[in-house]
Scaffold this motif. Structure first.
Motif, PDB file in Angstrom:
ATOM      1  N   MET A  15     -26.408 -35.216   9.830  1.00 13.31           N
ATOM      2  CA  MET A  15     -25.879 -35.036   8.564  1.00 13.31           C
ATOM      3  C   MET A  15     -25.930 -32.881   8.437  1.00 13.31           C
ATOM      4  O   MET A  15     -26.067 -32.423   9.229  1.00 13.31           O
ATOM      5  CB  MET A  15     -25.624 -35.057   7.166  1.00 13.31           C
ATOM      6  CG  MET A  15     -25.992 -36.712   6.575  1.00 13.31           C
ATOM      7  SD  MET A  15     -25.768 -36.190   4.922  1.00 13.31           S
ATOM      8  CE  MET A  15     -26.263 -37.576   4.567  1.00 13.31           C
ATOM      9  N   ASN A  16     -24.340 -33.106   8.797  1.00  7.26           N
ATOM     10  CA  ASN A  16     -24.234 -31.626   9.128  1.00  7.26           C
ATOM     11  C   ASN A  16     -23.588 -30.775   7.291  1.00  7.26           C
ATOM     12  O   ASN A  16     -24.120 -31.198   6.638  1.00  7.26           O
ATOM     13  CB  ASN A  16     -22.863 -30.929   9.818  1.00  7.26           C
ATOM     14  CG  ASN A  16     -22.708 -31.368  11.190  1.00  7.26           C
ATOM     15  OD1 ASN A  16     -23.850 -31.657  11.423  1.00  7.26           O
ATOM     16  ND2 ASN A  16     -21.975 -31.721  11.647  1.00  7.26           N
ATOM     17  N   THR A  17     -24.399 -29.234   7.513  1.00  4.23           N
ATOM     18  CA  THR A  17     -24.489 -28.535   6.148  1.00  4.23           C
ATOM     19  C   THR A  17     -23.511 -27.291   6.618  1.00  4.23           C
ATOM     20  O   THR A  17     -23.246 -26.960   7.448  1.00  4.23           O
ATOM     21  CB  THR A  17     -25.771 -27.094   6.096  1.00  4.23           C
ATOM     22  OG1 THR A  17     -26.801 -28.546   6.410  1.00  4.23           O
ATOM     23  CG2 THR A  17     -25.793 -26.837   5.026  1.00  4.23           C
ATOM     24  N   TYR A  18     -22.348 -27.684   5.129  1.00  5.94           N
ATOM     25  CA  TYR A  18     -21.165 -27.091   5.629  1.00  5.94           C
ATOM     26  C   TYR A  18     -21.583 -26.368   4.128  1.00  5.94           C
ATOM     27  O   TYR A  18     -21.798 -26.105   2.770  1.00  5.94           O
ATOM     28  CB  TYR A  18     -19.569 -27.739   4.765  1.00  5.94           C
ATOM     29  CG  TYR A  18     -20.120 -28.389   6.501  1.00  5.94           C
ATOM     30  CD1 TYR A  18     -19.425 -28.321   7.175  1.00  5.94           C
ATOM     31  CD2 TYR A  18     -19.912 -29.800   5.956  1.00  5.94           C
ATOM     32  CE1 TYR A  18     -19.162 -29.268   8.166  1.00  5.94           C
ATOM     33  CE2 TYR A  18     -19.986 -30.582   7.300  1.00  5.94           C
ATOM     34  CZ  TYR A  18     -19.850 -30.484   8.566  1.00  5.94           C
ATOM     35  OH  TYR A  18     -19.463 -31.095   9.218  1.00  5.94           O
ATOM     36  N   GLU A  19     -20.133 -24.378   4.088  1.00  4.01           N
ATOM     37  CA  GLU A  19     -19.691 -24.129   2.730  1.00  4.01           C
ATOM     38  C   GLU A  19     -18.693 -24.197   2.224  1.00  4.01           C
ATOM     39  O   GLU A  19     -18.115 -24.114   2.794  1.00  4.01           O
ATOM     40  CB  GLU A  19     -20.903 -22.653   3.105  1.00  4.01           C
ATOM     41  CG  GLU A  19     -22.315 -22.521   3.164  1.00  4.01           C
ATOM     42  CD  GLU A  19     -22.374 -20.441   3.572  1.00  4.01           C
ATOM     43  OE1 GLU A  19     -21.051 -19.706   3.309  1.00  4.01           O
ATOM     44  OE2 GLU A  19     -23.587 -20.722   3.637  1.00  4.01           O
ATOM     45  N   LEU A  20     -18.646 -24.353   1.435  1.00  3.94           N
ATOM     46  CA  LEU A  20     -17.667 -24.583   0.842  1.00  3.94           C
ATOM     47  C   LEU A  20     -17.059 -23.645  -0.531  1.00  3.94           C
ATOM     48  O   LEU A  20     -17.887 -23.490  -1.224  1.00  3.94           O
ATOM     49  CB  LEU A  20     -17.135 -26.331   0.250  1.00  3.94           C
ATOM     50  CG  LEU A  20     -15.559 -26.601  -0.447  1.00  3.94           C
ATOM     51  CD1 LEU A  20     -14.274 -26.354   0.398  1.00  3.94           C
ATOM     52  CD2 LEU A  20     -16.034 -27.818  -1.006  1.00  3.94           C
ATOM     53  N   THR A  21     -15.859 -23.179  -0.432  1.00  2.00           N
ATOM     54  CA  THR A  21     -15.285 -22.055  -1.610  1.00  2.00           C
ATOM     55  C   THR A  21     -14.041 -22.348  -1.427  1.00  2.00           C
ATOM     56  O   THR A  21     -13.058 -22.300  -0.682  1.00  2.00           O
ATOM     57  CB  THR A  21     -15.769 -20.153  -0.921  1.00  2.00           C
ATOM     58  OG1 THR A  21     -16.903 -20.569  -0.261  1.00  2.00           O
ATOM     59  CG2 THR A  21     -15.018 -19.932  -1.977  1.00  2.00           C
ATOM     60  N   LEU A  22     -14.037 -22.361  -3.358  1.00  2.00           N
ATOM     61  CA  LEU A  22     -12.776 -22.882  -3.423  1.00  2.00           C
ATOM     62  C   LEU A  22     -12.133 -21.966  -4.471  1.00  2.00           C
ATOM     63  O   LEU A  22     -12.987 -21.058  -4.929  1.00  2.00           O
ATOM     64  CB  LEU A  22     -12.592 -24.049  -4.420  1.00  2.00           C
ATOM     65  CG  LEU A  22     -13.315 -25.671  -3.822  1.00  2.00           C
ATOM     66  CD1 LEU A  22     -13.787 -26.529  -4.396  1.00  2.00           C
ATOM     67  CD2 LEU A  22     -12.330 -26.110  -2.574  1.00  2.00           C
ATOM     68  N   ILE A  23     -11.033 -21.609  -4.494  1.00  2.00           N
ATOM     69  CA  ILE A  23     -10.018 -20.364  -6.264  1.00  2.00           C
ATOM     70  C   ILE A  23      -8.642 -22.330  -6.906  1.00  2.00           C
ATOM     71  O   ILE A  23      -8.279 -22.116  -5.294  1.00  2.00           O
ATOM     72  CB  ILE A  23      -9.497 -19.788  -4.989  1.00  2.00           C
ATOM     73  CG1 ILE A  23     -10.461 -18.877  -4.120  1.00  2.00           C
ATOM     74  CG2 ILE A  23      -9.023 -18.752  -5.723  1.00  2.00           C
ATOM     75  CD1 ILE A  23      -9.665 -17.714  -3.950  1.00  2.00           C
TER      76      ILE A  23
END
Length: 91
Positions: free
Chosen positions: A1-9
């Motif tokens: 599994m990969n690690t991701y950062e997700l930013t939402l507006i």
């Protein structure tokens, strides 16, 4: 599994609740994990988006299988109440 950062507006908190539900359900279905979920709150945008000057920010750190990330990104792109999203893979 990969690690991701997700930013939402989004434009407001009620729309953010809908998007949060979508992300949570997707991650569970993909057998991933939400490592952190951080609500940054309402902030002034650098420039107007859809004639809005402020937006509600949410930041996630996700562990997802590599094939699941493009599917989640595509699901987020079709959400009309989402102003912006940003996926970054963490090394």
């Amino acid at each position: 599994m990969n690690t991701y950062e997700l930013t939402l507006i989004t434009a407001n908190k009620s729309e953010m609740k809908e998007i949060t539900k979508l992300v949570t359900e997707f991650v569970k279905a993909a057998k991933g994990e939400i490592k952190t979920e951080d609500e940054w709150g309402e902030k002034t945008l650098a420039y107007p988006i859809k004639k809005l000057k402020t937006g509600v920010y949410m930041h996630y750190v996700l562990a997802l299988p590599p094939e699941a990330q493009p599917k989640l990104a595509a699901d987020l792109r079709i959400q009309e109440n989402l102003l912006r999203s940003l996926f970054v893979r963490v090394e």
